[in-house]
Structure formats: C-alpha cells, structure tokens
Design a protein around this motif. Structure first.
Motif: not given
Length: 176
Positions: A64-75, A126-128
């Motif tokens: 439930q963090m939105g797309p940024l949570g998905g990108i954070a996981a992927a990075l 780390s930026d995300v």
C-alpha cells in the motif's frame, strides 16, 4: 545487467476487479507485461503479488505504498542480485515501443506520460528509501527529481488501463 520489474501491487479500485488478471487478446495483462520486459531484460520479477508468471517480491517497505513502494522493492532486489539497472512498468502498460530501453537510456529516465515506466539505476535504492522515510511527497516525480531523471516523451502514448472501458477501447484498436 537489467532487471525488469512489473509493478502489480495496486488495488485496481477504478477497474473493479483484479486488473492484472484481465484479458487482452486472450492473455492476462500481467503475462503481457512480463513477456514485454523479458524481451529486454536479463531477469524479470513481479512486485506486489504472490502469484505470477515470474518470480515475485513484496512491495517495500510494506504494501500500500503505491508505485514508489514497488520501485523501492525492485531497486533493492536489483542491487542485491547484481543488476545495474531496473526497467519498470505497470501491469497495465500496454503498447510500449520496441525500442523502449534505448529511448530511456541512460538511466535514470521515465516516460513523461507514465512515470511508472522507467529505467532506474539499481544504486538508487537508498534514494527511494530516503523518500519513503521522509515527510515529503512519496511520488515517482519526487524520485525523478531527486535523481535528476529525464522525462522521455514518446510520439505515440502507450495505453494505460484504469477501467474496463479503457480495456474495451484497447481491444478495439489494431496493433496492440
């Protein structure tokens, strides 16, 4: 090495059912997204789902963090597995151009009309994390600004399916 990451952790509230499993030309949107990234990437993961036609990872730091949570996981996953870059797309990003990686290179860059589609350095994990831990905007635009990412405009906009009507309109279009 590029990791492909399909962001599929949304609630599909405007769609009314699980959008990832919606069919377009007899294939689920999720399978289409995985297959699209597989043509360009060394490996593909699906973020935010437990079952998928590719390995799955959870959103980070939580759902439930939105797309940024998905990108954070992927990075984070990309950095941990030795990938230098992560190419992201939404489960509903249909009709991406065949030369997408070349258009987005060098990282960081994203599609101006669909910032969820982007090429990000895995080192940006780390930026995300800093954005998500902060009190400011938790958005893809905030990440793009922090990284100095380029907004890439395509001559033809890829589809973005938010409602069943969007899907029906896309089904009636040629060449998807």
């Amino acid at each position: 090495m590029i990791l492909g990451a399909v962001l599929a952790g949304g609630q599909s509230s405007r769609f009314g059912s699980d959008k990832a499993l919606a069919l377009l030309d007899g294939q689920t949107l999720l399978t289409r997204a995985v297959d699209t990234l597989a043509q360009w990437c060394d490996a593909v993961v699906v973020v935010g789902r437990r079952e998928a036609p590719a390995p799955t990872i959870p959103d980070w730091p939580r759902a439930q963090m939105g797309p940024l949570g998905g990108i954070a996981a992927a990075l984070r996953h990309g950095a941990a597995t030795g990938h230098s870059e992560v190419l992201t797309c939404g489960v509903d990003s249909v009709g991406l151009p065949d030369d997408l990686p070349a258009r987005l290179a060098p990282a960081p860059a994203y599609l101006a009309d669909q910032p969820v589609v982007g090429l990000w350095p895995a080192s940006a994990a780390s930026d995300v994390a800093a954005i998500l831990a902060g009190t400011g905007k938790h958005s893809l635009r905030a990440l793009a600004e922090r990284l100095g990412a380029r907004a890439v405009t395509l001559p033809v906009h890829p589809a973005n399916i938010n409602t069943p009507a969007d899907l029906a309109n896309l089904e009636n279009r040629d060449g998807v």
